[in-house]
Design a protein around this motif. Sequence first.
Motif, PDB file in Angstrom:
ATOM      1  N   LEU A 236     -39.746  46.506 -11.466  1.00 23.50           N
ATOM      2  CA  LEU A 236     -38.587  45.701 -11.858  1.00 23.50           C
ATOM      3  C   LEU A 236     -37.297  46.281 -11.310  1.00 23.50           C
ATOM      4  N   ILE A 237     -37.175  47.579 -11.399  1.00 25.22           N
ATOM      5  CA  ILE A 237     -35.933  48.222 -10.976  1.00 25.22           C
ATOM      6  C   ILE A 237     -35.770  48.145  -9.463  1.00 25.22           C
ATOM      7  N   LEU A 238     -36.868  48.074  -8.756  1.00 25.82           N
ATOM      8  CA  LEU A 238     -36.778  47.992  -7.291  1.00 25.82           C
ATOM      9  C   LEU A 238     -36.292  46.622  -6.804  1.00 25.82           C
ATOM     10  N   ARG A 239     -36.298  45.669  -7.690  1.00 24.22           N
ATOM     11  CA  ARG A 239     -35.926  44.312  -7.266  1.00 24.22           C
ATOM     12  C   ARG A 239     -34.476  44.313  -6.742  1.00 24.22           C
TER      13      ARG A 239
ATOM     14  N   MET B 226     -45.151  58.202  -3.690  1.00 23.67           N
ATOM     15  CA  MET B 226     -44.799  57.583  -2.400  1.00 23.67           C
ATOM     16  C   MET B 226     -45.666  56.343  -2.157  1.00 23.67           C
ATOM     17  N   TYR B 227     -46.942  56.464  -2.419  1.00 26.20           N
ATOM     18  CA  TYR B 227     -47.823  55.298  -2.296  1.00 26.20           C
ATOM     19  C   TYR B 227     -47.352  54.181  -3.221  1.00 26.20           C
ATOM     20  N   ASN B 228     -47.037  54.572  -4.432  1.00 24.30           N
ATOM     21  CA  ASN B 228     -46.614  53.586  -5.418  1.00 24.30           C
ATOM     22  C   ASN B 228     -45.344  52.874  -4.964  1.00 24.30           C
ATOM     23  N   MET B 229     -44.455  53.628  -4.354  1.00 22.53           N
ATOM     24  CA  MET B 229     -43.214  53.014  -3.877  1.00 22.53           C
ATOM     25  C   MET B 229     -43.513  51.983  -2.786  1.00 22.53           C
ATOM     26  N   HIS B 230     -44.401  52.340  -1.882  1.00 22.38           N
ATOM     27  CA  HIS B 230     -44.773  51.387  -0.830  1.00 22.38           C
ATOM     28  C   HIS B 230     -45.380  50.129  -1.442  1.00 22.38           C
ATOM     29  N   GLU B 231     -46.229  50.319  -2.410  1.00 25.40           N
ATOM     30  CA  GLU B 231     -46.870  49.166  -3.043  1.00 25.40           C
ATOM     31  C   GLU B 231     -45.849  48.285  -3.746  1.00 25.40           C
ATOM     32  N   ASN B 232     -44.943  48.907  -4.447  1.00 27.46           N
ATOM     33  CA  ASN B 232     -43.966  48.121  -5.190  1.00 27.46           C
ATOM     34  C   ASN B 232     -42.956  47.442  -4.274  1.00 27.46           C
ATOM     35  N   LEU B 233     -42.646  48.095  -3.179  1.00 27.88           N
ATOM     36  CA  LEU B 233     -41.791  47.424  -2.195  1.00 27.88           C
ATOM     37  C   LEU B 233     -42.508  46.198  -1.638  1.00 27.88           C
ATOM     38  N   ALA B 234     -43.793  46.363  -1.407  1.00 31.21           N
ATOM     39  CA  ALA B 234     -44.570  45.242  -0.882  1.00 31.21           C
ATOM     40  C   ALA B 234     -44.575  44.075  -1.865  1.00 31.21           C
TER      41      ALA B 234
ATOM     42  N   HIS C  60     -42.213  43.140  -3.506  1.00 29.63           N
ATOM     43  CA  HIS C  60     -40.962  42.415  -3.290  1.00 29.63           C
ATOM     44  C   HIS C  60     -40.822  41.947  -1.844  1.00 29.63           C
ATOM     45  N   GLY C  61     -41.920  42.017  -1.106  1.00 37.08           N
ATOM     46  CA  GLY C  61     -41.895  41.546   0.277  1.00 37.08           C
ATOM     47  C   GLY C  61     -41.157  42.472   1.217  1.00 37.08           C
ATOM     48  N   LEU C  62     -41.070  43.724   0.869  1.00 35.15           N
ATOM     49  CA  LEU C  62     -40.322  44.672   1.697  1.00 35.15           C
ATOM     50  C   LEU C  62     -41.239  45.740   2.255  1.00 35.15           C
ATOM     51  N   MET C  63     -40.830  46.276   3.376  1.00 37.37           N
ATOM     52  CA  MET C  63     -41.447  47.492   3.878  1.00 37.37           C
ATOM     53  C   MET C  63     -40.374  48.569   3.861  1.00 37.37           C
ATOM     54  N   LEU C  64     -40.829  49.789   3.840  1.00 37.81           N
ATOM     55  CA  LEU C  64     -39.854  50.876   3.751  1.00 37.81           C
ATOM     56  C   LEU C  64     -38.908  50.867   4.943  1.00 37.81           C
ATOM     57  N   SER C  65     -39.427  50.460   6.086  1.00 36.53           N
ATOM     58  CA  SER C  65     -38.572  50.435   7.277  1.00 36.53           C
ATOM     59  C   SER C  65     -37.452  49.411   7.160  1.00 36.53           C
ATOM     60  N   ASP C  66     -37.566  48.511   6.189  1.00 37.69           N
ATOM     61  CA  ASP C  66     -36.512  47.514   5.983  1.00 37.69           C
ATOM     62  C   ASP C  66     -35.369  48.053   5.137  1.00 37.69           C
ATOM     63  N   VAL C  67     -35.600  49.179   4.484  1.00 35.24           N
ATOM     64  CA  VAL C  67     -34.666  49.621   3.452  1.00 35.24           C
ATOM     65  C   VAL C  67     -34.040  50.958   3.863  1.00 35.24           C
ATOM     66  N   PRO C  68     -32.719  51.089   3.746  1.00 35.19           N
ATOM     67  CA  PRO C  68     -32.109  52.407   3.937  1.00 35.19           C
ATOM     68  C   PRO C  68     -32.778  53.431   3.031  1.00 35.19           C
ATOM     69  N   PHE C  69     -33.111  54.559   3.618  1.00 33.33           N
ATOM     70  CA  PHE C  69     -33.988  55.470   2.888  1.00 33.33           C
ATOM     71  C   PHE C  69     -33.705  56.916   3.288  1.00 33.33           C
TER      72      PHE C  69
END
Lengths: 309, 192
Positions: free
Chosen positions: B91-94, B117-125, B127-136
């Motif tokens: 929810l917070i990642l939205r 880290m895996y969980n973050m990738h999954e949760n970004l997914a 929301h239709g995001l990949m990590l490369s899409d997000v400033p990180f």
Amino acid sequence: MIVRCARCQTAYRLGRASVPERGMRVRCPGCGHVFRVRPATAAGDGEPRPRRLVETRPSHSVDDLSLERDERRPPQLRQRPTTRRTPQTQTRTPTPSPQPMRRALGGQRTLDLSAPETQAGPEMRLETAPFQPGRASPVATPRPEPTPRRSDSPRSRDDLQLAPATPAPFERPADGTGPEQPVSPPATPSPFATPSPLATPSPFGSERPSGAPTAVATRRPKSAAASDLEQARERALRLARVLVSDILVYNQEDRDRALREGTLASTLGAEVNRAWELYKSKVDPEVLRKTSYFKDALNEILAAGQKVF
Amino acid sequence: MSLINYSTQEISCKVVYYGPGLGGKTTNVRYVYTRLRPESKGKLISLATEMDRTLFFDFLPLDLGTIKGFQIRFHLYTVPGQVYYDASRKLILRGVDGIIFVADSLASRFDANVESMYNMHENLAEHGLMLSDVPFALQYNKRDMRDVVALEDLQEELNPSRYPYFEAVATQGVGVFDTLKSVSKQVLRKLA
């Protein structure tokens, strides 16, 4: 080549050919310390790296975050370039990709080493422990018993990945040629199903089916199926360790006291049950049936090596 | 996704501190809160347990000046790190604009870093995001502790794509602003 443990200073002889160019991590059988060995280095390999820290600034203001102020400053030396949108980035797929698991099986070895500088010079085993996600942290859990572990011990996490020549009855060989499922394994009993599950000894004792596995026909290529299963195992193992590690760090004082008083199971039973339920819900049923990762993690991490659970 | 309010001339950006439990996410935000001028920051909201562990999130609004007449406001969030609270993290990642992954350098928490880290990738997914899409950026916290994992090993496992990373001792403020600055710069560049 001679390598020396930085912690206990014990020296070991290690065949140079055993060390890959990129180096490898080894665990000292004497004290459990893990350090990196590289082919070019000799004694003193185990010296800890100097820690590098970013300098503390005296104070900060919101201006520190602005672009204008920032661009006047020289770049931080340790900050990598932000040009990072390489194709490799794409390997971090949203779902767990196999890329970080690249050394899931192949790199685990056990080397026999002699200690040339000790009087007794007993043959010792120095475990290589390549850094892998899903595996134990390299120095987190020094083994309470530095005795060599048998490669066919089903309790060893390392051995579960080693695919011994004679696989344990509940395991499938890593090459995927073996059977994939055991013969009608009994339903996994919930180790914490009873109201006071932790009061009963070895709650996970009946988790593993004892029957010999038989081959099960599958339409998928065996190598792909084996890879899937290994990934599922890696994830299960890591999840078990993380859940138990969470219990430990969030209840450190309670756990230390309970461990001293011998009341670990009753003191943290609720937490353990909660973690177990989550573990069950997330882990592949077959992996859940065939492994005892959760119980192993409880004993190794929460009970500090004692067989409490 | 930054929220741009043309009527009030404000741009709100959401930066989320992600990482395993007890890794130092809340410590980061609290340090930022303590070191900023009162006029630059809002109220720090922390939904925590009685043991002072993050239950839902921490929230800190920051004003970072103006760009082209628009007031830039950063909202810093933390997520609960324990494995249980995945729904909260999701929810917070939205609508996230930037992520700071606070890794715990302690060897005993290495698996927790990888799992998070895996969980973050999954949760970004989700929301239709990949990590490369997000400033990180990654922050390797607790570098002053004993039994920490070597930086190169952390990099190898957590940061194979070589995103910006920083060593930190969040309790002392070391690396806290460097990390935030890195991500905020990326967010602002993306806006521009």
